[in-house]
Design an enzyme around this catalytic site. Structure first.
Site, PDB file in Angstrom:
ATOM      1  N   VAL A 178      -1.424 -15.307   7.420  1.00 47.89           N
ATOM      2  CA  VAL A 178      -1.582 -16.764   7.467  1.00 47.89           C
ATOM      3  C   VAL A 178      -0.837 -17.346   8.675  1.00 47.89           C
ATOM      4  CG1 VAL A 178      -2.050 -17.008   4.999  1.00 47.89           C
ATOM      5  CG2 VAL A 178       0.323 -17.000   5.793  1.00 47.89           C
ATOM      6  N   HIS A 215      -7.264 -15.168   4.348  1.00 45.59           N
ATOM      7  CA  HIS A 215      -6.365 -15.799   3.372  1.00 45.59           C
ATOM      8  C   HIS A 215      -5.861 -17.161   3.834  1.00 45.59           C
ATOM      9  CE1 HIS A 215      -5.473 -11.608   1.420  1.00 45.59           C
ATOM     10  NE2 HIS A 215      -6.646 -12.104   1.101  1.00 45.59           N
TER      11      HIS A 215
HETATM   12  P1  OAD Z   1       1.878  -5.920   2.098  1.00 46.25           P
HETATM   13  O1  OAD Z   1       3.263  -6.447   2.135  1.00 46.25           O
HETATM   14  O2  OAD Z   1       1.282  -5.629   0.763  1.00 46.25           O
HETATM   15  O3  OAD Z   1       1.784  -4.589   2.952  1.00 46.25           O
HETATM   16  C1  OAD Z   1       2.338  -4.521   4.232  1.00 46.25           C
HETATM   17  C2  OAD Z   1       2.075  -3.142   4.803  1.00 46.25           C
HETATM   18  O4  OAD Z   1       2.557  -3.131   6.134  1.00 46.25           O
HETATM   19  C3  OAD Z   1       2.760  -2.005   4.060  1.00 46.25           C
HETATM   20  O5  OAD Z   1       1.816  -0.959   3.839  1.00 46.25           O
HETATM   21  C4  OAD Z   1       3.835  -1.535   5.045  1.00 46.25           C
HETATM   22  O6  OAD Z   1       4.100  -0.134   4.960  1.00 46.25           O
HETATM   23  C5  OAD Z   1       3.205  -1.894   6.366  1.00 46.25           C
HETATM   24  N1  OAD Z   1       4.121  -2.102   7.480  1.00 46.25           N
HETATM   25  C6  OAD Z   1       5.435  -2.497   7.463  1.00 46.25           C
HETATM   26  N2  OAD Z   1       5.914  -2.571   8.716  1.00 46.25           N
HETATM   27  C7  OAD Z   1       4.906  -2.221   9.555  1.00 46.25           C
HETATM   28  C8  OAD Z   1       4.771  -2.096  10.972  1.00 46.25           C
HETATM   29  N3  OAD Z   1       5.792  -2.325  11.811  1.00 46.25           N
HETATM   30  N4  OAD Z   1       3.580  -1.689  11.456  1.00 46.25           N
HETATM   31  C9  OAD Z   1       2.542  -1.434  10.640  1.00 46.25           C
HETATM   32  N5  OAD Z   1       2.602  -1.546   9.310  1.00 46.25           N
HETATM   33  C10 OAD Z   1       3.777  -1.923   8.765  1.00 46.25           C
HETATM   34  O7  OAD Z   1       0.972  -6.935   2.939  1.00 46.25           O
HETATM   35  P2  OAD Z   1      -0.607  -7.107   2.930  1.00 46.25           P
HETATM   36  O8  OAD Z   1      -1.301  -5.827   2.734  1.00 46.25           O
HETATM   37  O9  OAD Z   1      -0.953  -7.937   4.120  1.00 46.25           O
HETATM   38  O10 OAD Z   1      -1.956 -12.673   0.195  1.00 46.25           O
HETATM   39  O11 OAD Z   1      -0.787  -8.008   1.631  1.00 46.25           O
HETATM   40  C11 OAD Z   1      -2.059  -8.514   1.308  1.00 46.25           C
HETATM   41  C12 OAD Z   1      -1.922  -9.894   0.737  1.00 46.25           C
HETATM   42  O12 OAD Z   1      -0.967  -9.891  -0.339  1.00 46.25           O
HETATM   43  C13 OAD Z   1      -1.361 -10.931   1.697  1.00 46.25           C
HETATM   44  O13 OAD Z   1      -2.341 -11.467   2.567  1.00 46.25           O
HETATM   45  C14 OAD Z   1      -0.845 -11.978   0.760  1.00 46.25           C
HETATM   46  C15 OAD Z   1      -0.182 -11.106  -0.284  1.00 46.25           C
HETATM   47  O14 OAD Z   1      -0.109 -11.661  -1.569  1.00 46.25           O
HETATM   48  C16 OAD Z   1      -2.010 -14.007   0.268  1.00 46.25           C
HETATM   49  O15 OAD Z   1      -1.141 -14.677   0.792  1.00 46.25           O
HETATM   50  C17 OAD Z   1      -3.248 -14.571  -0.336  1.00 46.25           C
END
Ligand code: OAD
Length: 250
Positions: free
Chosen positions: A102, A118
């Site tokens: 976002v 989102h």
């Molecule tokens: P998550 O917090 O669930 O996942 C983040 C991912 O990024 C994890 O798999 C980490 O291992 C990885 N990660 C951490 N540091 C990193 C880096 N430097 N490079 C690459 N990857 C890294 O976040 P999302 O999958 O985006 O929804 O979560 C999905 C949705 O859940 C979000 O959009 C949000 C949340 O509730 C809404 O706001 C509607």
């Protein structure tokens, strides 16, 4: 490891989709949701902050929390992953960026027409009549813990202004979803960067791409299970994206 066949695949692609999650912005200092200790949902309860019911029950608590997050984003800068993604568009015939984030860090790195599945912290609207509301660009980092801020009111119907993000239990913006899905199903390379893949329907996109024959590559420092047809590049998004670009395009 970036294999020569993966680099070759990227060189010959017609349409790449880049699909990002919170991990793509982590190196800009924006917390993810589910990382142990630092993830937002480890420290805050989504039921109190990320549903329409939560906002109606305590608008000031909810608005204050999103203002804290918006101010952090304003102070943050795009990182090497955002910049490499924007750079990739110069090397391939077509690039579609789909994000669950976002923030506006892709745009500030130079990506265009980013699909925000989102919503955005920067596009609040009236909770009652839906009228868009323009927020000032402030830069004071607000304290995160429980600071209540009364939301602004809509100038037409006097309803509360709510954050422009998609909350749990809400539908994704229809256009964003249909355009994103068509891109996933029509691309030949799909890069899924920094997402845990827990939140549907967004998490369906890599599967749809795979089902339609795309080469699917996951980039994440934390290894997770994938099928034998998919690729995994283990490491931070900035490092892996910059290496991928270097290998493929020199
Ligand atoms: P998550 O917090 O669930 O996942 C983040 C991912 O990024 C994890 O798999 C980490 O291992 C990885 N990660 C951490 N540091 C990193 C880096 N430097 N490079 C690459 N990857 C890294 O976040 P999302 O999958 O985006 O929804 O979560 C999905 C949705 O859940 C979000 O959009 C949000 C949340 O509730 C809404 O706001 C509607």
């Amino acid at each position: 490891m970036i294999t020569s066949s993966l680099a070759e695949r990227l060189r010959k692609t017609q349409h790449v989709v880049v699909f990002t999650g919170a991990g793509a912005s982590a190196e800009s200092g924006i917390p993810t949701f589910r990382d142990a200790l630092t993830g937002l949902w480890e420290r805050f309860d989504p039921a109190q902050l990320a549903t329409p019911e939560a906002f109606r029950a305590d608008p000031s608590l909810c608005w204050g929390w999103y203002e804290w997050r918006r101010n952090r984003v304003i102070q943050a800068q795009p990182n090497g992953a955002h910049r490499a993604i924007a750079e990739l568009s110069k090397h391939v015939p077509k690039l579609t960026v789909i994000t669950q984030n976002v923030d506006d860090l892709h745009e500030r790195a130079g990506s265009q027409d980013v699909i925000h599945l989102h919503g955005s912290l920067h596009s609040p609207r009236c909770i009652d009549c839906g009228l868009a509301f323009t927020l000032p660009l402030t830069s004071d980092v607000l304290p995160e813990d429980g600071r209540r801020i009364e939301p602004p009111r809509c100038c037409v119907c006097n309803g509360y202004v709510r954050p422009g993000v998609v909350w749990f239990g809400e539908m994704l913006p229809e256009d964003a979803w249909s355009v994103g899905l068509a891109a996933a199903e029509g691309c030949d390379v799909f890069l899924s960067i920094g997402t845990s893949g827990f939140v549907y329907p967004a998490a369906e996109l890599p599967l749809r791409a795979l089902g339609h024959g795309a080469t699917v590559v996951h980039i994440n420092p934390v290894r997770f299970d994938i099928s034998s047809q998919e690729h995994f590049l283990q490491g931070p998004a900035s490092v892996m994206m910059q290496s991928l670009l270097r290998e493929a395009f020199g």
